[in-house]
Design an enzyme around this catalytic site. Sequence first.
Site, PDB file in Angstrom:
ATOM      1  N   GLY A 141       0.861  -1.187   0.000  1.00  0.00           N
ATOM      2  CA  GLY A 141       0.000   0.000   0.000  1.00  0.00           C
ATOM      3  C   GLY A 141       0.892   1.229   0.000  1.00  0.00           C
ATOM      4  O   GLY A 141       1.616   1.471   0.965  1.00  0.00           O
ATOM      5  N   VAL A 192      -0.736   6.251   4.364  1.00  0.00           N
ATOM      6  CA  VAL A 192      -0.034   5.609   5.489  1.00  0.00           C
ATOM      7  C   VAL A 192       1.233   4.913   4.997  1.00  0.00           C
ATOM      8  O   VAL A 192       2.316   5.089   5.561  1.00  0.00           O
ATOM      9  CB  VAL A 192      -0.941   4.593   6.223  1.00  0.00           C
ATOM     10  N   ASN A 225     -11.952  -5.017   2.375  1.00  0.00           N
ATOM     11  CA  ASN A 225     -10.595  -5.071   2.924  1.00  0.00           C
ATOM     12  C   ASN A 225     -10.186  -6.499   3.286  1.00  0.00           C
ATOM     13  O   ASN A 225      -8.999  -6.843   3.206  1.00  0.00           O
ATOM     14  CB  ASN A 225     -10.444  -4.103   4.100  1.00  0.00           C
ATOM     15  N   HIS A 279      -9.385  -1.715  18.091  1.00  0.00           N
ATOM     16  CA  HIS A 279      -9.198  -0.372  17.538  1.00  0.00           C
ATOM     17  C   HIS A 279     -10.553   0.129  17.040  1.00  0.00           C
ATOM     18  O   HIS A 279     -10.817   0.195  15.849  1.00  0.00           O
ATOM     19  CB  HIS A 279      -8.190  -0.458  16.388  1.00  0.00           C
TER      20      HIS A 279
END
Length: 312
Positions: free
Chosen positions: A10, A14, A96, A176
């Site tokens: 990726g 990020v 995802n 999270h």
Amino acid sequence: MSLPKITVIGAGNVGATLAQRLVEQNLGNVVLVDIAEGVARGKALDLNQSAPVMGYTARVTGTAQYEETAGSDVIVVTSGSPRKPGMSRDDLLKINYEIVRSVVERAAKASPNAVIIVVTNPLDAMVYVALKASGFPKNRVLGMAGVLDSARFRTFLAEALNVSTSVVEATVLGGHGDDMVPCLPLARAAGIPVAQLLPAEVLEAIVQRTRQGGAEIVKLLQTGSAYYAPAASACRMVAAILRDEKAILPCAVWLEGAFGLHQQILGVPAILGRQGAEKVVEIALTAEDRGGLAKSAEAVRGLCQQIDQWWK
Ligand code: APR
């Protein structure tokens, strides 16, 4: 001495920011992988052209081919789709899940001895996907969330106390998500429990703001989610692993009984070294925090059950 090899999957906000932090600290040569090959190659060139100015020797390779990732010491997974308007959390989970499953299957085959760090959301469920897709030992598959959530908690505490963030220690446990558990009894400034320094209502507001830390940034940016602190947090974990630091950091790991939780992923303190999450550090929690952790665990279990159904 040759530098370690780090694959970052990726090359978005990020991933590219993480690659920058990794090479600026000379932690390793980075292979930046993206389905959009031009983006990976372009950002790699841009980072390599920063080296003479910044003075690092580490190199970045941009690619869409997994052969180039072979023999990596650490693999960081940041590939994913952001949530788009009209998309439910479940839709995002499915997309995802498919991305993380396919990239981890290929990357794990190319680097069978690597430690995998997952960053893609929904985090805890994606760590579970990476664990299944890689077939790696449980200690070598972990998720980055606790370091980030704890950094947010520390930042807000330091601001309220008007002290340096460097003297504030604090830990966020759990998944999270909205049910994460910022642990007040573990929060200290230079060893002094924060409950002795700040009124209860201020602390409660900080706990709430920490839980909403990601959403606060999404709302401001409008076009994406946070990436500087997520990249810094993933970089911290990579450093702890590659330097065999034996640092205690909160991360999403597989639990087999610790904290009363069995056979599932959740964020807890772990000792990080060359073998990944080498040991879970079990600590005594208040009844309230223990209850919060159980609730958070339940939410993660629900997502993982859904993944088990899709997997077949
Ligand atoms: N293989 C490789 N790369 C992929 C794939 C794939 N199958 N699918 C998507 N990507 C790439 C995209 O092309 C994009 O460059 O993943 C990158 C994601 O980047 P951004 O959209 O900028 O997302 P980012 O902000 O980096 O967040 C990535 O981290 O913090 C989490 O919630 C966040 O899940 C998200 C992830």
